[in-house]
Design an enzyme around this catalytic site. Sequence first.
Site, PDB file in Angstrom:
ATOM      1  N   GLU A 123      25.446 -31.312  -4.397  1.00 13.56           N
ATOM      2  CA  GLU A 123      26.518 -31.422  -3.397  1.00 13.56           C
ATOM      3  C   GLU A 123      25.960 -31.656  -1.991  1.00 13.56           C
ATOM      4  OE1 GLU A 123      25.627 -26.981  -3.281  1.00 13.56           O
ATOM      5  OE2 GLU A 123      25.381 -28.690  -4.624  1.00 13.56           O
TER       6      GLU A 123
ATOM      7  N   CYS B 222      22.773 -23.915  -8.999  1.00 10.16           N
ATOM      8  CA  CYS B 222      21.975 -22.806  -8.477  1.00 10.16           C
ATOM      9  C   CYS B 222      22.540 -21.461  -8.958  1.00 10.16           C
ATOM     10  CB  CYS B 222      21.884 -22.898  -6.959  1.00 10.16           C
ATOM     11  SG  CYS B 222      20.589 -21.859  -6.245  1.00 10.16           S
TER      12      CYS B 222
ATOM     13  N   HIS C 114      20.711 -28.685  -5.614  1.00 14.91           N
ATOM     14  CA  HIS C 114      22.085 -28.762  -5.112  1.00 14.91           C
ATOM     15  C   HIS C 114      22.541 -30.208  -4.920  1.00 14.91           C
ATOM     16  CE1 HIS C 114      22.937 -24.483  -3.851  1.00 14.91           C
ATOM     17  NE2 HIS C 114      21.630 -24.421  -4.043  1.00 14.91           N
TER      18      HIS C 114
END
Length: 235
Positions: free
Chosen positions: A198, A87, A196
């Site tokens: 994660e 991002c 994302h």
Amino acid sequence: MTVRIGVITFPGSLDDRDAQRAIRIAGAEPVALWHGSHDLDGVDALVLPGGFSYGDYLRSGAIAALSPIMTEVKDAAAKGMPILGICNGFQMLVEAHLLPGGLIRNHHQHFVRRDQRLIVENTTSAWTTAFTPGQEIVIPLKNAEGGYIASDETLDRLEGEGLVAFRYAGVNPNGSLRDIAGVTNDAGNVVGLMPHPEHATEAGFGPDTTAAMRSGVDGLGFFESAIAAVARVAA
């Protein structure tokens, strides 16, 4: 061998701790790094996390791309170190000219947050070998300036040379040209994407799946790929 992956915190980073947790879950050791330092602390790979560095003033990622540690990031990239920009980190990588193209305001002018379907286009980069070509994965997305742009010439080269890493599926959430969600550099060690990964590494906290709510862990493949890439070099 313990693989050590650095996560660089910039003023305004929001997802640095999430990235550290994802790295730990994947089986590597996360190492916290500071944007004002010139020391990468001997890490094997790097993550530039999401957030709003410097409040997204000027252009998203533009000021962070000039941070002191980015000199070391560029040197590491040139030497083949796996580097992932997520991002805002993706925005930094294009602003630092480590990846082609740019990111602009979403075409609908609104912040978007959704669990996003992606098609994996490139499975040879340091961050994508855990996937199969054409595999569909679901990764959370949250951005206001996620529209990927590049010249027609650059887009044709990315397509022709297999450098499009991920493409949006089902819906294009931000107006990115050719539905591009992420790209890799020519060497395959630097990857950037707007979603994302994660946030999709731990059951109970990821996207919903047909199996159960919040059970999606497709993001683990990114970090497992980097760990395997480092191990191959060390072998």
